[in-house]
Motif scaffolding. Structure first.
Motif, PDB file in Angstrom:
ATOM      1  N   THR A  12      -3.599  -6.692 -14.972  1.00  0.00           N
ATOM      2  CA  THR A  12      -2.213  -6.279 -14.774  1.00  0.00           C
ATOM      3  C   THR A  12      -2.114  -4.805 -14.440  1.00  0.00           C
ATOM      4  O   THR A  12      -1.078  -4.354 -13.962  1.00  0.00           O
ATOM      5  N   LEU A  13      -3.171  -4.045 -14.670  1.00  0.00           N
ATOM      6  CA  LEU A  13      -3.118  -2.622 -14.356  1.00  0.00           C
ATOM      7  C   LEU A  13      -2.871  -2.397 -12.870  1.00  0.00           C
ATOM      8  O   LEU A  13      -2.356  -1.359 -12.475  1.00  0.00           O
ATOM      9  N   HIS A  14      -3.229  -3.381 -12.040  1.00  0.00           N
ATOM     10  CA  HIS A  14      -3.001  -3.253 -10.601  1.00  0.00           C
ATOM     11  C   HIS A  14      -1.586  -3.654 -10.216  1.00  0.00           C
ATOM     12  O   HIS A  14      -1.171  -3.443  -9.091  1.00  0.00           O
ATOM     13  N   ASP A  15      -0.844  -4.276 -11.155  1.00  0.00           N
ATOM     14  CA  ASP A  15       0.491  -4.777 -10.848  1.00  0.00           C
ATOM     15  C   ASP A  15       1.596  -3.873 -11.381  1.00  0.00           C
ATOM     16  O   ASP A  15       2.758  -4.097 -11.097  1.00  0.00           O
ATOM     17  N   LYS A  16       1.227  -2.891 -12.196  1.00  0.00           N
ATOM     18  CA  LYS A  16       2.244  -2.126 -12.901  1.00  0.00           C
ATOM     19  C   LYS A  16       2.888  -1.090 -11.988  1.00  0.00           C
ATOM     20  O   LYS A  16       2.460  -0.849 -10.871  1.00  0.00           O
ATOM     21  N   GLY A  17       3.911  -0.424 -12.521  1.00  0.00           N
ATOM     22  CA  GLY A  17       4.540   0.665 -11.787  1.00  0.00           C
ATOM     23  C   GLY A  17       5.873   0.286 -11.187  1.00  0.00           C
ATOM     24  O   GLY A  17       6.350  -0.828 -11.314  1.00  0.00           O
ATOM     25  N   THR A  18       6.481   1.257 -10.531  1.00  0.00           N
ATOM     26  CA  THR A  18       7.780   1.071  -9.907  1.00  0.00           C
ATOM     27  C   THR A  18       7.691   0.052  -8.774  1.00  0.00           C
ATOM     28  O   THR A  18       6.738   0.045  -8.001  1.00  0.00           O
ATOM     29  N   TRP A  19       8.706  -0.792  -8.669  1.00  0.00           N
ATOM     30  CA  TRP A  19       8.739  -1.830  -7.643  1.00  0.00           C
ATOM     31  C   TRP A  19       8.811  -1.189  -6.264  1.00  0.00           C
ATOM     32  O   TRP A  19       9.515  -0.208  -6.042  1.00  0.00           O
ATOM     33  N   LYS A  20       8.055  -1.751  -5.335  1.00  0.00           N
ATOM     34  CA  LYS A  20       8.089  -1.294  -3.948  1.00  0.00           C
ATOM     35  C   LYS A  20       8.275  -2.495  -3.039  1.00  0.00           C
ATOM     36  O   LYS A  20       7.703  -3.556  -3.280  1.00  0.00           O
ATOM     37  N   ALA A  21       9.077  -2.314  -1.998  1.00  0.00           N
ATOM     38  CA  ALA A  21       9.307  -3.400  -1.047  1.00  0.00           C
ATOM     39  C   ALA A  21       8.005  -3.746  -0.332  1.00  0.00           C
ATOM     40  O   ALA A  21       7.212  -2.864   0.003  1.00  0.00           O
ATOM     41  N   SER A  22       7.790  -5.035  -0.099  1.00  0.00           N
ATOM     42  CA  SER A  22       6.607  -5.465   0.638  1.00  0.00           C
ATOM     43  C   SER A  22       6.766  -5.118   2.113  1.00  0.00           C
ATOM     44  O   SER A  22       7.871  -4.815   2.583  1.00  0.00           O
ATOM     45  N   ALA A  23       5.660  -5.184   2.834  1.00  0.00           N
ATOM     46  CA  ALA A  23       5.719  -4.907   4.279  1.00  0.00           C
ATOM     47  C   ALA A  23       6.650  -5.892   4.972  1.00  0.00           C
ATOM     48  O   ALA A  23       7.395  -5.524   5.889  1.00  0.00           O
ATOM     49  N   GLU A  24       6.628  -7.157   4.528  1.00  0.00           N
ATOM     50  CA  GLU A  24       7.496  -8.172   5.120  1.00  0.00           C
ATOM     51  C   GLU A  24       8.965  -7.846   4.885  1.00  0.00           C
ATOM     52  O   GLU A  24       9.794  -7.970   5.786  1.00  0.00           O
ATOM     53  N   SER A  25       9.284  -7.408   3.657  1.00  0.00           N
ATOM     54  CA  SER A  25      10.661  -7.029   3.357  1.00  0.00           C
ATOM     55  C   SER A  25      11.111  -5.852   4.212  1.00  0.00           C
ATOM     56  O   SER A  25      12.243  -5.811   4.700  1.00  0.00           O
ATOM     57  N   GLY A  26      10.204  -4.883   4.390  1.00  0.00           N
ATOM     58  CA  GLY A  26      10.537  -3.727   5.209  1.00  0.00           C
ATOM     59  C   GLY A  26      10.847  -4.109   6.648  1.00  0.00           C
ATOM     60  O   GLY A  26      11.789  -3.587   7.249  1.00  0.00           O
ATOM     61  N   VAL A  27      10.071  -5.038   7.198  1.00  0.00           N
ATOM     62  CA  VAL A  27      10.297  -5.487   8.571  1.00  0.00           C
ATOM     63  C   VAL A  27      11.628  -6.217   8.681  1.00  0.00           C
ATOM     64  O   VAL A  27      12.407  -5.990   9.622  1.00  0.00           O
ATOM     65  N   GLN A  28      11.908  -7.102   7.709  1.00  0.00           N
ATOM     66  CA  GLN A  28      13.169  -7.839   7.740  1.00  0.00           C
ATOM     67  C   GLN A  28      14.361  -6.894   7.630  1.00  0.00           C
ATOM     68  O   GLN A  28      15.363  -7.051   8.339  1.00  0.00           O
ATOM     69  N   ALA A  29      14.248  -5.917   6.724  1.00  0.00           N
ATOM     70  CA  ALA A  29      15.341  -4.964   6.547  1.00  0.00           C
ATOM     71  C   ALA A  29      15.577  -4.161   7.827  1.00  0.00           C
ATOM     72  O   ALA A  29      16.723  -3.938   8.229  1.00  0.00           O
TER      73      ALA A  29
END
Length: 306
Positions: A12-29
């Motif tokens: 889980t150490l690789h999953d922690k931290g502030t949420w960031k939009a995925s590349a797919e979300s960025g493209v859709q936005a």
């Protein structure tokens, strides 16, 4: 928690931290915002066309002869009926273009939200759709009421249509429940705390994502899984608040303070709190609770979010 040992929780150490939009979300936005801005520009072009092509265009005026109170024939310019009808049509088209643009802009913000901590950007990004209709309608409404060639009836009808359409488009553009990085971060943190990793489940037809793939809400659907960022990219911008029942459905441990955790998530989702760090789960006396090492790992993830 059930089925998780200390070594697996370390991942889980690789999953922690502030949420960031995925590349797919960025493209859709990005795509949605380009289309939204294009529609807003189209609305403004329609407005300018109506102003300069109709309201300020003396070449379209028709002569109107009337007899005054003294019996004298007076000839003056009048705003033709066809131009008046076209003006109403253009006002409606302007409103449709602007409103659809605002809807798409709000949708883009669910894929790539702003942070509530950046107050100015958060307000502008989420409420821009309510401001654009003012830009797209205020000038033409002013020109309508100042026009000397339209009669009182034409001014009243056209002005009223412009005001009503502008108000409707502006209300449609208001985002009453804007997404935020804080909301997504709190939901991600809750998932990591309770499940041990940033893994959630959703179906194509639902509007939320779940902490368990075997819940009744997903029983008749094709279930997909991924990170919270993947869920947002799949157009599932909210974590379900039926967390306790879902943990029970999957045979997972439920912390003693689950109600407090859910209440904090609800506050962040509703915008009444910007606190991203949720209460740490209380596993005291809970059957199948995480081992001490796993709890330490989860608490480290919480601290990183903080």
């Amino acid at each position: 928690m059930a089925g998780n040992d200390e070594d697996s929780s370390a991942g889980t150490l690789h999953d922690k931290g502030t949420w960031k939009a995925s590349a797919e979300s960025g493209v859709q936005a990005k795509k949605l915002r380009i289309v939204a801005v294009s529609l807003w520009v189209l609305g403004i072009i329609i407005q300018l066309g109506a102003i300069f092509g109709l309201l300020l265009n003396d070449s379209i005026l028709s002569e109107k002869a009337v007899v005054d109170d003294r019996g004298v024939l007076q000839v003056s310019n009048g705003f033709p009926t066809w131009a008046f009808v076209l003006l109403i049509v253009l006002l409606v088209l302007d409103g449709i273009a602007v409103a659809i643009g605002s809807i798409l802009w709000k949708k883009a913000n669910t894929f790539d939200p702003a942070s509530r901590q950046d107050t100015m950007r958060f307000f502008v990004q989420n409420q821009l759709g309510a401001v654009i209709p003012i830009i797209a309608f205020l000038p033409i409404i002013i020109v309508i009421f100042l026009n000397k060639d339209m009669d009182k009836t034409q001014k009243g009808i056209a002005g009223a249509v412009g005001i009503v359409v502008a108000l409707i488009a502006s209300v449609i553009g208001i985002d009453f429940d804007p997404s935020s990085i804080e909301k997504y971060t709190a939901e991600k943190q809750a998932v990591i705390q309770l499940l041990g990793s940033d893994t959630v489940y959703w179906s194509t037809g639902g509007g939320v994502y779940h902490v368990c793939g075997d819940v009744p809400d997903l029983s008749d659907s094709k279930v997909e899984s991924g990170t919270t960022a993947d869920a947002v990219a799949a157009n599932k911008p909210r974590l379900t608040l039926r967390i306790e029942s879902e943990l029970n459905a999957c045979g997972r441990a439920v912390p003693n303070n689950i109600d407090e955790i859910v209440a904090k998530i609800r506050d962040v989702q509703n915008g009444t709190s910007t606190e991203q760090v949720l209460p740490s789960p209380d596993w005291t006396g809970v059957e199948n609770a995480p081992s001490s090492g796993a709890i330490d790992t989860l608490n480290d993830a919480v601290k990183d979010v903080a």
